[in-house]
Design a protein around this motif. Structure first.
Motif, PDB file in Angstrom:
ATOM      1  N   MET A  85     -12.379  49.778  20.660  1.00 21.66           N
ATOM      2  CA  MET A  85     -12.024  49.932  22.078  1.00 21.66           C
ATOM      3  C   MET A  85     -13.295  50.161  22.895  1.00 21.66           C
ATOM      4  O   MET A  85     -14.111  51.009  22.533  1.00 21.66           O
ATOM      5  N   GLN A  86     -13.462  49.401  23.975  1.00 18.93           N
ATOM      6  CA  GLN A  86     -14.625  49.612  24.803  1.00 18.93           C
ATOM      7  C   GLN A  86     -14.310  49.350  26.278  1.00 18.93           C
ATOM      8  O   GLN A  86     -13.269  48.764  26.604  1.00 18.93           O
ATOM      9  N   PHE A  87     -15.194  49.793  27.145  1.00 25.66           N
ATOM     10  CA  PHE A  87     -15.039  49.553  28.573  1.00 25.66           C
ATOM     11  C   PHE A  87     -15.587  48.169  28.872  1.00 25.66           C
ATOM     12  O   PHE A  87     -16.739  47.856  28.558  1.00 25.66           O
ATOM     13  N   ASN A  88     -14.765  47.332  29.481  1.00 25.55           N
ATOM     14  CA  ASN A  88     -15.120  45.933  29.675  1.00 25.55           C
ATOM     15  C   ASN A  88     -16.131  45.736  30.812  1.00 25.55           C
ATOM     16  O   ASN A  88     -16.135  46.482  31.792  1.00 25.55           O
ATOM     17  N   LYS A  89     -16.920  44.689  30.675  1.00 28.52           N
ATOM     18  CA  LYS A  89     -17.867  44.343  31.740  1.00 28.52           C
ATOM     19  C   LYS A  89     -17.140  44.018  33.038  1.00 28.52           C
ATOM     20  O   LYS A  89     -17.631  44.317  34.130  1.00 28.52           O
ATOM     21  N   SER A  90     -15.973  43.397  32.924  1.00 27.99           N
ATOM     22  CA  SER A  90     -15.207  43.052  34.124  1.00 27.99           C
ATOM     23  C   SER A  90     -14.732  44.307  34.860  1.00 27.99           C
ATOM     24  O   SER A  90     -14.707  44.338  36.101  1.00 27.99           O
ATOM     25  N   SER A  91     -14.379  45.344  34.105  1.00 26.63           N
ATOM     26  CA  SER A  91     -13.972  46.616  34.718  1.00 26.63           C
ATOM     27  C   SER A  91     -15.151  47.279  35.405  1.00 26.63           C
ATOM     28  O   SER A  91     -15.026  47.837  36.506  1.00 26.63           O
ATOM     29  N   PHE A  92     -16.292  47.207  34.759  1.00 33.29           N
ATOM     30  CA  PHE A  92     -17.510  47.779  35.324  1.00 33.29           C
ATOM     31  C   PHE A  92     -17.904  47.041  36.608  1.00 33.29           C
ATOM     32  O   PHE A  92     -18.298  47.660  37.600  1.00 33.29           O
ATOM     33  N   GLN A  93     -17.755  45.718  36.575  1.00 35.84           N
ATOM     34  CA  GLN A  93     -18.088  44.916  37.757  1.00 35.84           C
ATOM     35  C   GLN A  93     -17.144  45.244  38.914  1.00 35.84           C
ATOM     36  O   GLN A  93     -17.564  45.264  40.081  1.00 35.84           O
ATOM     37  N   TYR A 124      -9.746  56.034  27.594  1.00 35.86           N
ATOM     38  CA  TYR A 124      -9.572  57.490  27.553  1.00 35.86           C
ATOM     39  C   TYR A 124      -8.562  57.899  26.480  1.00 35.86           C
ATOM     40  O   TYR A 124      -8.705  58.955  25.865  1.00 35.86           O
ATOM     41  N   ALA A 125      -7.559  57.069  26.249  1.00 35.83           N
ATOM     42  CA  ALA A 125      -6.601  57.358  25.175  1.00 35.83           C
ATOM     43  C   ALA A 125      -7.295  57.336  23.819  1.00 35.83           C
ATOM     44  O   ALA A 125      -7.015  58.175  22.945  1.00 35.83           O
ATOM     45  N   SER A 126      -8.216  56.398  23.627  1.00 36.80           N
ATOM     46  CA  SER A 126      -8.977  56.331  22.372  1.00 36.80           C
ATOM     47  C   SER A 126      -9.893  57.549  22.228  1.00 36.80           C
ATOM     48  O   SER A 126     -10.042  58.088  21.122  1.00 36.80           O
ATOM     49  N   ILE A 127     -10.485  57.976  23.330  1.00 39.66           N
ATOM     50  CA  ILE A 127     -11.341  59.163  23.294  1.00 39.66           C
ATOM     51  C   ILE A 127     -10.517  60.391  22.936  1.00 39.66           C
ATOM     52  O   ILE A 127     -10.939  61.227  22.131  1.00 39.66           O
ATOM     53  N   ARG A 128      -9.316  60.500  23.511  1.00 39.12           N
ATOM     54  CA  ARG A 128      -8.447  61.628  23.171  1.00 39.12           C
ATOM     55  C   ARG A 128      -8.061  61.599  21.697  1.00 39.12           C
ATOM     56  O   ARG A 128      -8.068  62.644  21.029  1.00 39.12           O
ATOM     57  N   LYS A 129      -7.741  60.418  21.192  1.00 38.38           N
ATOM     58  CA  LYS A 129      -7.382  60.302  19.774  1.00 38.38           C
ATOM     59  C   LYS A 129      -8.529  60.789  18.894  1.00 38.38           C
ATOM     60  O   LYS A 129      -8.305  61.509  17.908  1.00 38.38           O
TER      61      LYS A 129
END
Length: 223
Positions: A1-9, A41-46
């Motif tokens: 799971m990662q934060f996407n470049k499109s979300s960052f853009q 954030y769900a993955s971080i909580r897990k």
């Protein structure tokens, strides 16, 4: 799971176009980025729940309350979330903000109530050796630079000696550990694991504070 470049853009574009008309036109992009953030954030909580007990998680709204602010831009160009530890026995909380150029995580005690702050200061006044050991710990040094961030008084709090050898810790208004991230680090596939490793480095600090804030100065439980 990662934060996407499109979300960052999307967050970058929002910062440049922070108005309601643009946001309305870009609503599908926002929903996609928000879903990505929720999953992250769900993955971080897990991961956190593998080694800590988390009572609740809060993903902060992107909409700003501008009623009492000079800044009237309607949106926050970031995602941010907090994780609260379980119950009265486990004190402290985790926080992560993802914002282009200004991403960071933090943990600790931001603006503690006056009773907790007084109790912490009295513990340091009596014996700061455990707190110093936490700051000197190699993992804490690695991730947080061996210091606490946040506001502090210019002099000693009322009732404390300004010449006390640990006055630098006593005059703190809060006890916060902060780690900043570059954009490249946020977009790295290993980001959530790096966040987890950093949060793990807070455990000795949280364990110490939990002991302090659940006992009186005689070491007797108050809960």
């Amino acid at each position: 799971m990662q934060f996407n470049k499109s979300s960052f853009q999307f967050l970058k574009d929002l910062k440049k176009n922070n108005n309601r008309d643009w946001f309305a036109e870009q609503k599908p992009r926002f929903i996609e980025a928000q879903d990505n953030a929720k999953a992250l954030y769900a993955s971080i909580r897990k991961n956190l729940e593998e080694h800590d007990e988390i009572e609740k998680f809060k993903l902060f709204r992107i909409y700003r309350d501008v009623r009492f602010s000079k800044d009237k831009t309607p949106y926050k160009p970031h995602f941010a979330g907090s994780f609260s530890r379980l119950g009265k026995h486990l004190r402290g909380g985790y926080f992560l903000r993802i914002r282009p150029g200004e991403s960071f995580l933090a943990g600790g005690f931001w603006e503690p109530n006056k009773e907790d702050l007084f109790r912490i200061r009295k513990e340091i006044e009596i014996d700061a050796s455990e707190m110093r050991a936490i700051l000197d710990d190699k993992n804490y040094q690695k991730y947080f630079g061996g210091k606490f961030d946040g506001d502090e008084l210019k002099t000693a709090p009322k009732g404390f000696d300004k010449e006390h050898p640990d006055i630098d810790l006593i005059r703190k208004k809060g006890y916060i550990a902060v780690r900043n991230f570059t954009d490249a680090e946020v977009l790295d596939p290993d980001f959530i694991n790096e966040v987890d490793r950093t949060f793990k480095a807070l455990r000795p600090f949280f364990n110490y504070m939990s002991d302090v804030l659940t006992t009186n100065l005689n070491g007797e439980s108050i809960i």
